[in-house]
Design an enzyme around this catalytic site. Structure first.
Site, PDB file in Angstrom:
ATOM      1  N   SER A   1       0.809  -1.224   0.000  1.00 35.64           N
ATOM      2  CA  SER A   1       0.000   0.000   0.000  1.00 35.64           C
ATOM      3  C   SER A   1       0.837   1.266   0.000  1.00 35.64           C
ATOM      4  O   SER A   1       0.320   2.343  -0.306  1.00 35.64           O
ATOM      5  CB  SER A   1      -0.939   0.010   1.211  1.00 35.64           C
ATOM      6  OG  SER A   1      -0.215   0.148   2.416  1.00 35.64           O
TER       7      SER A   1
ATOM      8  N   LYS B   1       1.084   4.472   7.150  1.00 36.30           N
ATOM      9  CA  LYS B   1       0.552   5.259   6.032  1.00 36.30           C
ATOM     10  C   LYS B   1       1.198   6.639   6.063  1.00 36.30           C
ATOM     11  O   LYS B   1       1.907   6.993   7.001  1.00 36.30           O
ATOM     12  CB  LYS B   1      -0.967   5.422   6.123  1.00 36.30           C
ATOM     13  CG  LYS B   1      -1.769   4.127   6.189  1.00 36.30           C
ATOM     14  CD  LYS B   1      -1.785   3.379   4.872  1.00 36.30           C
ATOM     15  CE  LYS B   1      -2.604   2.095   4.993  1.00 36.30           C
ATOM     16  NZ  LYS B   1      -2.545   1.292   3.749  1.00 36.30           N
TER      17      LYS B   1
END
EC number: 3.4.21.89
Length: 399
Positions: free
Chosen positions: A52, A173
């Site tokens: 991701s 993230k």
């Protein structure tokens, strides 16, 4: 080494010499204590398990996370097995902690504030009682369940019903929105406070490719593009292949004479935060605007705005919430506004078409933040075809 240094030696008489076993035990205890203090207050090691954050971070990158950057978080669940997160080693269900003692959220002073676009490690924010309620009394549970795809539901239910904040899964993230920001995505482009947001230089984006041969890329082409594989779609007469590519890779594909175009995910997606596609027909590429809560800020509440902040009000800031028709009651009092008690953040992966992030589960509270991703200390590549160590990534600072 003498652990109980405060005890006086007995006057007179010979001192009993420690056995080798006792010396090894004392040394092991000392090492565990020191390592635990370092892990808790200075830095901790993590491994990247998914793509991701490609290509900023790669699968099997091993990195150190600085806890002193934002200030180390005091453990909220202090009774725990050393070096384990939530389950004991070599087990799948045995808890590695006890909730007999629970401390409130506190954080020591750090060297810097959280800045927009920092890469941050945090505890997964959806392991709370609202999302996982089995009682059937929680409206939020039904909203989320009704509007999630099977894949998204499977991801959410992979966690247990409830864990303390500091014992939930760790995710990484990029913090694209800090407290007080307004986030929007239009045609795949991120906007923060009405201005173009950060675009990672080596980020991956999904593209559809129709090759001149009608076949997927061969091994050499995939290696040149830095790919691990694509998958075919369409009919035999109009076959195309979907690949996650960087901008440089797109330019190379065009040189080969293949047809390539973006693969925007503009369709309405179930499971997109706040979980109500009838009111908010959004997707990964068409999203918002959403206001990120800031400590001390006040928002006006109605039944349209409430879905965005329900979990904040109930689960993160521990209020009683009830909705009767168009009226909202917090802690038994009717209200049309709410003032936030904590700062919140908006996280997104650099590989934005292949990332489950704030677009799916909303805001990350400040008490969930672990630290700032600092440096890659080891990295390797592994597929069913080959294995090699990525020497060039050793001791690379994360930006």
């Amino acid at each position: 080494m003498k652990l109980f240094f405060w005890k006086r030696k007995t006057a007179g008489g010979p001192q009993k010499k420690k056995s080798k076993v006792r010396e090894w035990i004392d040394a092991a205890i000392f090492a565990v204590v020191v390592a635990t203090l370092i892990r808790t207050f200075l830095f901790e090691a993590f491994m990247i398990p998914s793509g991701s954050m490609e290509r900023t971070l790669l699968i099997h990158d091993y990195l150190f996370v600085s806890k002193i950057s934002y200030g180390p978080r005091i453990p909220m669940t202090p009774l725990a097995f050393p070096f384990a997160n939530h389950t004991l080693p070599f087990t799948k269900t045995t808890k590695a902690y006890s909730t007999a003692i629970q401390w409130p959220y506190r954080r020591l002073p750090g060297f810097s504030d959280i800045e927009r676009n920092d890469v941050i490690v945090f505890n997964y924010p959806c392991g709370d009682t609202a999302l996982y309620s089995k009682s059937g009394d929680d409206a939020d549970y039904y909203v989320m369940k009704r509007n999630m795809t099977p894949d998204t539901l499977k991801m959410f239910y992979s966690d247990p019903i409830y864990r303390p904040v500091d014992k939930r899964e760790t995710w990484i993230k990029r913090c694209v929105g800090i407290s007080g920001d307004t986030i929007m995505v239009a045609d795949g482009q991120l906007f923060v406070n009405g201005k173009s947001g950060f675009e990672p230089p080596n980020a991956l984006t999904s593209y559809r490719v129709k090759t001149r041969s009608g076949k997927p890329f061969n091994d050499k082409q995939e290696k040149d593009l830095g790919l691990s594989g694509g998958y075919g779609l369409g009919t035999d007469s109009s076959r195309y292949y979907t690949y996650d590519l960087t901008k440089e890779a797109v330019a190379l594909v065009k040189k080969w004479g293949d047809t390539i175009y973006a693969d925007p995910k503009i369709q309405t997606r179930k499971g997109i935060f706040p979980g109500d596609p009838d009111k908010y027909a959004w997707s990964e590429d068409v999203y918002g605007p959403v206001y990120v809560p800031k400590k001390g800020a006040t928002v006006q509440l109605d039944t349209c705005v409430l879905p965005f902040y329900r979990r904040v009000i109930v689960n993160y800031e521990h209020n009683q919430l009830e909705v009767k028709g168009d009226k909202i009651f917090i802690n038994g009092r009717e209200t049309k506004a709410y003032t936030f008690k904590m700062n919140y953040y908006w996280m997104m992966g650099d590989n934005r078409h292949q990332s489950i992030d704030s677009r799916f589960w909303g805001f990350v509270p400040e008490d969930h933040l672990i630290g700032k991703a600092w440096v890659i200390w080891f990295s390797f590549h592994k597929t069913y075809k080959d294995f090699y160590i990525r020497w060039s990534r050793f001791f690379t600072l994360i930006k």
